[in-house]
Design an enzyme around this catalytic site. Structure first.
Site, short mmCIF file in Angstrom:
data_model
loop_
_atom_site.label_atom_id
_atom_site.label_comp_id
_atom_site.label_asym_id
_atom_site.label_seq_id
_atom_site.Cartn_x
_atom_site.Cartn_y
_atom_site.Cartn_z
N ARG A 170 -7.83 3.85 -4.48
CA ARG A 170 -7.41 3.74 -3.09
C ARG A 170 -7.82 4.96 -2.26
NH1 ARG A 170 -1.37 2.99 -3.00
NH2 ARG A 170 -1.75 2.82 -0.77
N CYS A 171 -8.26 6.02 -2.93
CA CYS A 171 -8.63 7.27 -2.26
C CYS A 171 -10.11 7.23 -1.87
CB CYS A 171 -8.37 8.44 -3.21
SG CYS A 171 -9.08 10.01 -2.68
#
Length: 118
Positions: free
Chosen positions: A12-13
């Protein structure tokens, strides 16, 4: 010879995704370790820190709300072992991504750092 890398990251980063993209673009086979689901062991994390030339405290996300919720402070005088234990118990506090190629390890912040160990 096959080029292999390990990335400890959170998909998700954006920095993690970009570091992964750089590895794939450069022909690496990548073993993705989603460290929130599968945290590294204390020994593994100590080894990664050692190879990066960083202390466990230097790879802590001190801006993370969990850091404050746990009553931690940048002024804490915890031992290396205590910080490792905190990181293994609360992997959300591990800065990301960490990329390992052979015996070289780097923090992919910025993602272009990954190029320095290829």
């Amino acid at each position: 010879m096959e080029k292999q890398a390990i990335i400890y990251h959170n998909p998700r980063c954006s920095k993690s995704r970009k570091s992964l993209e750089i590895l794939l673009e450069n022909g690496y086979t990548v073993n993705e370790v989603k460290y929130l689901e599968t945290p590294p062991s204390k020994i593994e994390l100590a080894d990664l820190c050692d190879k990066m030339g960083k202390t466990p405290f230097e790879i802590i996300r001190t801006g993370e709300s969990l850091f404050k919720e746990l009553g931690l402070s940048k002024m804490n005088d915890k031992s290396t072992d205590e910080w490792l234990e905190i990181l293994v118990t609360h992997p959300k506090l591990i800065e990301r991504p960490i990329v390992k190629i052979g015996n070289k390890v780097i923090m992919g912040r910025p993602p272009e750092n990954v190029l320095t160990i290829m």
